[in-house]
Design a protein around this motif. Structure first.
Motif, short mmCIF file in Angstrom:
data_model
loop_
_atom_site.label_atom_id
_atom_site.label_comp_id
_atom_site.label_asym_id
_atom_site.label_seq_id
_atom_site.Cartn_x
_atom_site.Cartn_y
_atom_site.Cartn_z
N ASP A 135 0.83 -1.20 0.00
CA ASP A 135 0.00 0.00 0.00
C ASP A 135 0.87 1.26 0.00
N ARG A 136 2.10 1.10 -0.45
CA ARG A 136 3.05 2.21 -0.43
C ARG A 136 3.52 2.52 -1.85
N LEU A 137 3.37 3.81 -2.23
CA LEU A 137 3.84 4.28 -3.52
C LEU A 137 5.28 4.75 -3.35
N CYS A 138 6.21 4.04 -3.96
CA CYS A 138 7.63 4.37 -3.83
C CYS A 138 8.12 4.99 -5.13
N TYR A 139 9.04 5.96 -5.02
CA TYR A 139 9.50 6.61 -6.24
C TYR A 139 10.95 7.06 -6.14
N ALA A 140 11.56 7.16 -7.32
CA ALA A 140 12.90 7.72 -7.47
C ALA A 140 12.79 8.83 -8.50
N ASN A 141 13.31 10.01 -8.17
CA ASN A 141 13.09 11.16 -9.03
C ASN A 141 14.36 11.98 -9.22
N VAL A 142 14.54 12.45 -10.45
CA VAL A 142 15.62 13.37 -10.78
C VAL A 142 15.00 14.49 -11.62
N GLY A 143 14.92 15.70 -11.07
CA GLY A 143 14.40 16.82 -11.84
C GLY A 143 12.96 17.16 -11.54
N ASP A 144 12.26 17.67 -12.58
CA ASP A 144 10.92 18.22 -12.37
C ASP A 144 9.79 17.43 -13.00
N SER A 145 10.04 16.22 -13.49
CA SER A 145 8.92 15.32 -13.76
C SER A 145 8.45 14.79 -12.42
N GLY A 146 7.20 14.38 -12.31
CA GLY A 146 6.72 13.93 -11.00
C GLY A 146 5.28 13.51 -11.03
N PHE A 147 4.63 13.56 -9.86
CA PHE A 147 3.25 13.09 -9.78
C PHE A 147 2.52 13.76 -8.63
N MET A 148 1.19 13.68 -8.70
CA MET A 148 0.30 14.12 -7.63
C MET A 148 -0.60 12.95 -7.26
N VAL A 149 -1.00 12.90 -5.99
CA VAL A 149 -1.95 11.89 -5.53
C VAL A 149 -3.22 12.59 -5.07
N PHE A 150 -4.37 12.09 -5.56
CA PHE A 150 -5.66 12.67 -5.22
C PHE A 150 -6.49 11.63 -4.45
N ARG A 151 -7.09 12.07 -3.36
CA ARG A 151 -7.93 11.21 -2.52
C ARG A 151 -9.26 11.92 -2.33
N GLY A 152 -10.34 11.21 -2.67
CA GLY A 152 -11.63 11.89 -2.63
C GLY A 152 -11.66 13.05 -3.60
N LYS A 153 -10.87 12.92 -4.70
CA LYS A 153 -10.77 13.93 -5.75
C LYS A 153 -10.17 15.24 -5.25
N ARG A 154 -9.40 15.15 -4.15
CA ARG A 154 -8.68 16.29 -3.61
C ARG A 154 -7.19 15.97 -3.55
N LEU A 155 -6.35 16.96 -3.86
CA LEU A 155 -4.91 16.77 -3.84
C LEU A 155 -4.42 16.55 -2.41
N VAL A 156 -3.72 15.43 -2.20
CA VAL A 156 -3.18 15.14 -0.86
C VAL A 156 -1.66 15.01 -0.86
N TYR A 157 -1.04 14.90 -2.03
CA TYR A 157 0.42 14.77 -2.05
C TYR A 157 0.95 15.15 -3.42
N ARG A 158 2.11 15.81 -3.42
CA ARG A 158 2.83 16.09 -4.67
C ARG A 158 4.30 15.78 -4.46
N SER A 159 4.89 15.06 -5.38
CA SER A 159 6.30 14.72 -5.26
C SER A 159 7.14 15.99 -5.43
N PRO A 160 8.22 16.12 -4.66
CA PRO A 160 9.07 17.31 -4.75
C PRO A 160 9.91 17.30 -6.02
#
Length: 291
Positions: A135-160
């Motif tokens: 139940d864990r979304l894991c990520y590796a990031n370099v730069g400004d590509s990324g993602f957002m997570v929406f819960r109940g159609k509301r933004l709850v997280y954005r990757s830095p």
């Protein structure tokens, strides 16, 4: 938000994404899964139908992993298409996924660095790779590509994001004379729940859409939209915003905070990956549901 009709030529998805089928015994105990769909609009597709653009991406349903890379546009001044580097990087990532033995976990950073080491093309790109582990979304990031997570159609997280300065993101690359340089890979994770929606993409998406606008798109969608359809809708709105001179874009807002004047959206390649977080059980196809 009303999406006005606009003719957008879309190249075959096979030119831009690859889906891998591999044995994956370690997925059997997971309660959640990602159901993924994508959409890609190269910025100059109308003027140059043969263009592949500078973005590249993949989805791998069986490994519950996806990735997106955005070639750095500055290379064009040297006559180099950084999209070639981005596509080779993502292709190498897929090759490494295929080589994993059944039951072996996906080490996002290790595979990314391996893919980078095998990329021979000159150029550079950002990269964001994401994998669902339990139940864990894991990520590796370099730069400004990324993602957002929406819960109940509301933004709850954005990757830095990681950048050297405004509009100059960290990147993986292969430089003329210097070869490959040391790179800093940011690692993160976020706990997700059934019903969450992950919207990932290149900066062409997030420079032209605020999180609140994606919320509005989600709120106007009826029921549980299919990821492919939702990806197309988000990419279409971002594409329209990118060419508008009246739109007060996230890119323009960020530029203003740096004392830089920019009016309207930012014309760029636009890649959207949508991942629906669902219970790990069979789901009928879209065609079956419509029958």
């Amino acid at each position: 938000m009303i999406i006005k009709k606009r003719r957008i030529a879309v190249r075959s998805q096979s030119n831009f994404q690859a889906t891998v089928s591999v044995s994956d015994d370690d997925e059997s105990g997971e309660k959640l899964r990602m159901n993924m769909g994508t959409c890609y609009f190269p910025k100059d597709i109308e003027s140059n139908p043969e263009s592949l653009g500078q973005d590249a991406h993949f989805i791998c349903q069986e490994r519950q992993t996806f990735g997106v890379a955005d070639g750095v546009g500055g290379w064009a001044k040297k006559g180099i298409d950084s999209g070639i580097f981005a596509r080779e990087l993502m292709s190498n990532y897929l090759t490494s996924l295929r080589s994993l033995k059944p039951g072996r976990a996906v080490d996002l950073k290790k595979i990314l660095l391996k893919a980078h080491s095998k990329t021979a093309a000159i150029g550079s790109s950002t990269a964001c790779v994401v994998s669902l582990k339990g139940d864990r979304l894991c990520y590796a990031n370099v730069g400004d590509s990324g993602f957002m997570v929406f819960r109940g159609k509301r933004l709850v997280y954005r990757s830095p994001t990681q950048q050297n300065y405004f509009n100059c993101p960290f990147s993986l690359g292969n430089w003329v004379g210097d070869g490959k340089r040391p790179v800093t890979v940011f690692l993160g994770e976020f706990d997700v729940e059934q019903g969450d929606i992950v919207v990932a993409g290149s900066d062409g998406v997030f420079d032209n859409l605020f999180g609140s606008e994606i919320e509005e798109i989600l709120q106007e969608s009826e029921g549980r939209p299919w990821p492919q359809d939702l990806a197309w809708t988000i990419a279409t709105v971002a594409s329209m915003n990118s060419t508008s001179e009246e739109y007060d874009s996230p890119f323009a807002t960020a530029a203003e905070s740096e004392g830089i004047e920019h009016v309207g959206g930012k014309i760029d390649d636009i890649t959207v990956i949508v991942a629906m977080i669902e219970l790990d059980q069979p789901r009928v196809s879209q065609e079956e549901e419509e029958e």
